[in-house]
Design a protein around this motif. Structure first.
Motif, PDB file in Angstrom:
ATOM      1  N   TYR A  63       0.818  -1.215   0.000  1.00 26.68           N
ATOM      2  CA  TYR A  63       0.000   0.000   0.000  1.00 26.68           C
ATOM      3  C   TYR A  63       0.849   1.260   0.000  1.00 26.68           C
ATOM      4  O   TYR A  63       0.471   2.274  -0.569  1.00 26.68           O
ATOM      5  N   ARG A  64       2.026   1.176   0.641  1.00 26.04           N
ATOM      6  CA  ARG A  64       2.884   2.356   0.635  1.00 26.04           C
ATOM      7  C   ARG A  64       3.570   2.543  -0.712  1.00 26.04           C
ATOM      8  O   ARG A  64       3.664   3.644  -1.223  1.00 26.04           O
ATOM      9  N   LEU A  65       3.987   1.421  -1.304  1.00 29.33           N
ATOM     10  CA  LEU A  65       4.653   1.477  -2.608  1.00 29.33           C
ATOM     11  C   LEU A  65       3.716   2.056  -3.661  1.00 29.33           C
ATOM     12  O   LEU A  65       4.082   2.950  -4.427  1.00 29.33           O
ATOM     13  N   ILE A  66       2.488   1.554  -3.663  1.00 33.80           N
ATOM     14  CA  ILE A  66       1.578   1.991  -4.723  1.00 33.80           C
ATOM     15  C   ILE A  66       1.269   3.476  -4.587  1.00 33.80           C
ATOM     16  O   ILE A  66       1.136   4.189  -5.580  1.00 33.80           O
ATOM     17  N   ASN A  67       1.224   3.980  -3.356  1.00 34.58           N
ATOM     18  CA  ASN A  67       0.960   5.401  -3.217  1.00 34.58           C
ATOM     19  C   ASN A  67       2.145   6.263  -3.614  1.00 34.58           C
ATOM     20  O   ASN A  67       1.969   7.378  -4.072  1.00 34.58           O
ATOM     21  N   CYS A  68       3.367   5.733  -3.468  1.00 40.21           N
ATOM     22  CA  CYS A  68       4.548   6.465  -3.956  1.00 40.21           C
ATOM     23  C   CYS A  68       4.507   6.534  -5.475  1.00 40.21           C
ATOM     24  O   CYS A  68       4.862   7.530  -6.073  1.00 40.21           O
ATOM     25  N   LEU A  69       4.109   5.436  -6.095  1.00 38.94           N
ATOM     26  CA  LEU A  69       4.255   5.321  -7.530  1.00 38.94           C
ATOM     27  C   LEU A  69       3.077   5.876  -8.312  1.00 38.94           C
ATOM     28  O   LEU A  69       3.235   6.319  -9.437  1.00 38.94           O
ATOM     29  N   SER A  70       1.896   5.828  -7.699  1.00 42.09           N
ATOM     30  CA  SER A  70       0.756   6.019  -8.571  1.00 42.09           C
ATOM     31  C   SER A  70       0.206   7.422  -8.530  1.00 42.09           C
ATOM     32  O   SER A  70       0.519   8.216  -7.651  1.00 42.09           O
ATOM     33  N   ASP A  71      -0.627   7.716  -9.519  1.00 40.12           N
ATOM     34  CA  ASP A  71      -1.162   9.066  -9.666  1.00 40.12           C
ATOM     35  C   ASP A  71      -2.388   9.279  -8.781  1.00 40.12           C
ATOM     36  O   ASP A  71      -2.734  10.392  -8.453  1.00 40.12           O
ATOM     37  N   VAL A  72      -3.082   8.192  -8.439  1.00 42.56           N
ATOM     38  CA  VAL A  72      -4.232   8.321  -7.539  1.00 42.56           C
ATOM     39  C   VAL A  72      -3.796   7.861  -6.161  1.00 42.56           C
ATOM     40  O   VAL A  72      -3.066   6.900  -6.026  1.00 42.56           O
ATOM     41  N   GLN A  73      -4.261   8.541  -5.133  1.00 43.36           N
ATOM     42  CA  GLN A  73      -3.934   8.114  -3.779  1.00 43.36           C
ATOM     43  C   GLN A  73      -4.960   7.087  -3.331  1.00 43.36           C
ATOM     44  O   GLN A  73      -6.160   7.349  -3.347  1.00 43.36           O
ATOM     45  N   ILE A  74      -4.479   5.915  -2.949  1.00 43.04           N
ATOM     46  CA  ILE A  74      -5.381   4.900  -2.439  1.00 43.04           C
ATOM     47  C   ILE A  74      -5.213   4.883  -0.925  1.00 43.04           C
ATOM     48  O   ILE A  74      -4.095   4.798  -0.431  1.00 43.04           O
ATOM     49  N   PRO A  75      -6.305   5.019  -0.168  1.00 44.54           N
ATOM     50  CA  PRO A  75      -6.154   5.071   1.287  1.00 44.54           C
ATOM     51  C   PRO A  75      -5.406   3.840   1.804  1.00 44.54           C
ATOM     52  O   PRO A  75      -5.639   2.727   1.325  1.00 44.54           O
ATOM     53  N   LEU A  76      -4.500   4.051   2.760  1.00 48.29           N
ATOM     54  CA  LEU A  76      -3.681   2.957   3.282  1.00 48.29           C
ATOM     55  C   LEU A  76      -4.541   1.900   3.951  1.00 48.29           C
ATOM     56  O   LEU A  76      -5.534   2.205   4.605  1.00 48.29           O
ATOM     57  N   ASP A  77      -4.125   0.648   3.797  1.00 50.16           N
ATOM     58  CA  ASP A  77      -4.752  -0.474   4.502  1.00 50.16           C
ATOM     59  C   ASP A  77      -6.264  -0.610   4.308  1.00 50.16           C
ATOM     60  O   ASP A  77      -6.985  -0.960   5.223  1.00 50.16           O
ATOM     61  N   THR A  78      -6.718  -0.300   3.118  1.00 50.37           N
ATOM     62  CA  THR A  78      -8.124  -0.584   2.839  1.00 50.37           C
ATOM     63  C   THR A  78      -8.192  -1.826   1.982  1.00 50.37           C
ATOM     64  O   THR A  78      -7.284  -2.121   1.222  1.00 50.37           O
ATOM     65  N   GLY A  79      -9.275  -2.542   2.102  1.00 48.94           N
ATOM     66  CA  GLY A  79      -9.501  -3.688   1.224  1.00 48.94           C
ATOM     67  C   GLY A  79     -10.671  -3.357   0.342  1.00 48.94           C
ATOM     68  O   GLY A  79     -10.914  -2.187   0.049  1.00 48.94           O
ATOM     69  N   ASP A  80     -11.400  -4.383  -0.070  1.00 43.87           N
ATOM     70  CA  ASP A  80     -12.581  -4.097  -0.870  1.00 43.87           C
ATOM     71  C   ASP A  80     -13.838  -3.995  -0.022  1.00 43.87           C
ATOM     72  O   ASP A  80     -14.914  -3.781  -0.550  1.00 43.87           O
TER      73      ASP A  80
END
Ligand code: UDP
Ligand code: MG
Length: 314
Positions: free
Chosen positions: A138-155
């Motif tokens: 979750y931390r990696l994807i937020n560093c890399l990606s253009d949209v912020q995905i809230p940390l530690d969320t699932g579906d």
């Protein structure tokens, strides 16, 4: 207020009856009008059979049987396409996400929020490896990606009809729903909850599935890996310019030059390695373009149980 609950199931025979029982008692308490949509993702066990029985016993239970295992995200997508609710809840079949939290989600929805997503404050009963990889991911994807995905969320989340309609017109094959939900925007609110251990059975996410899921998440939301190619290229080019000047100075103005195969050898390896890595990155994106281009359906339905009207699949 009509609520749809979507439950993807892959070989969940051990938990399905208990899950249904818990869900019905929680939702019944909230509203008389609801539907539970179970999506069987090509299970090899008794899950389809159990779903058939549940459906016969209770008309509020619907089931979609997919023609094979399409993966968790596709199963959820199939559920979204069939859901009729004003609000739609996604929940796992294994009761790791406590159904009681839905009450809080519905409350937030009634307060005008379009998305109420669960945030795991604690993950009991999961291996350290799983918790650690999830955290890094979750931390990696937020560093890399253009949209912020809230940390530690699932579906595990509730979505308003409007949000689901928005998701339905996003036809991408590499589906990473929690990223897509962040992307659509609207008013979103986090609801912290404790993730419990699985009721029974084992995790259906193998290491391999987790890696694939993580790659989907990163590559479908980020151009950073491609951009890294350019930066590494510039860096290596700068580095080799220094090398070239150095070699020329030695060769032209001194007499100490020797056939410097060490430098040559290292630089060839270095450049060759980097080129291969980034060819791989580019290949991965091209593969995805290819897959999108084929325009195949996202999933195929083998049977629908409990839906009166015929619904066309996407
Ligand atoms: N699942 C699915 N298809 C798959 C893998 C999983 O429908 O290919 C479902 C599974 O039945 C469960 C949910 O997705 O309801 C989450 O899976 P699991 O609990 O195994 O994952 P974990 O909680 O360990 O991440
Ligand atoms: Mg689980």
């Amino acid at each position: 207020m009509f609520i749809s609950v979507i439950i993807p199931c892959y070989n969940e025979e051990e938990v399905i009856n208990e899950t249904n029982h818990r869900l019905v008692s929680v939702i019944e308490h909230l509203t008389p009008q609801f539907e539970l949509i179970y999506v069987d993702d090509g299970s090899h066990d008794q899950t389809p059979h159990l779903l058939r029985k549940l459906q016969q016993a209770d008309p509020r239970v619907h089931a979609i049987l997919l023609s094979r295992n399409f993966g968790h995200q596709m199963a959820v997508t199939a559920g979204l396409d069939h859901a009729a609710g004003d609000a739609i809840v996604l929940i796992d079949a294994d009761l790791q996400d406590p159904p009681e939290v839905i009450e809080e989600m519905v409350y937030q929805w009634s307060q005008g929020y379009h998305v109420a997503y669960g945030v795991r404050t604690e993950r009991t009963g999961e291996t350290i490896f799983k918790r650690w990889t999830a955290k890094v991911f979750y931390r990696l994807i937020n560093c890399l990606s253009d949209v912020q995905i809230p940390l530690d969320t699932g579906d595990f989340r509730l979505m308003d009809r409007q949000v689901v309609e928005a998701l339905k017109i996003m036809p991408e094959r590499d589906r990473f729903l929690r990223g897509m939900v962040s992307w659509v925007g609207f008013r979103q609110v986090a609801i912290p909850y404790q993730r419990s251990p699985r009721l029974a059975g084992v995790s259906k996410y193998s290491l391999w599935k987790m890696i694939r899921f993580a790659t989907d998440g990163i590559l479908s939301f980020s151009l950073v890996p491609l951009r890294m190619t350019i930066w590494t290229g510039i860096f290596t080019f700068g580095f080799s310019l220094i090398g070239i000047v150095y070699a020329l100075v030695l060769r032209l103005f001194t007499s100490i030059w020797v056939p410097g195969w060490t430098l040559l050898f290292i630089s060839v390896l270095f450049i060759g390695g980097i080129q291969l890595v980034f060819l791989g990155v580019i290949g991965e994106y091209i593969g995805r373009i290819y897959r999108e281009n084929k325009q195949r359906p996202l999933y195929l339905v083998r049977e629908r149980l409990g839906f009166e009207k015929k619904i066309t699949e996407s």
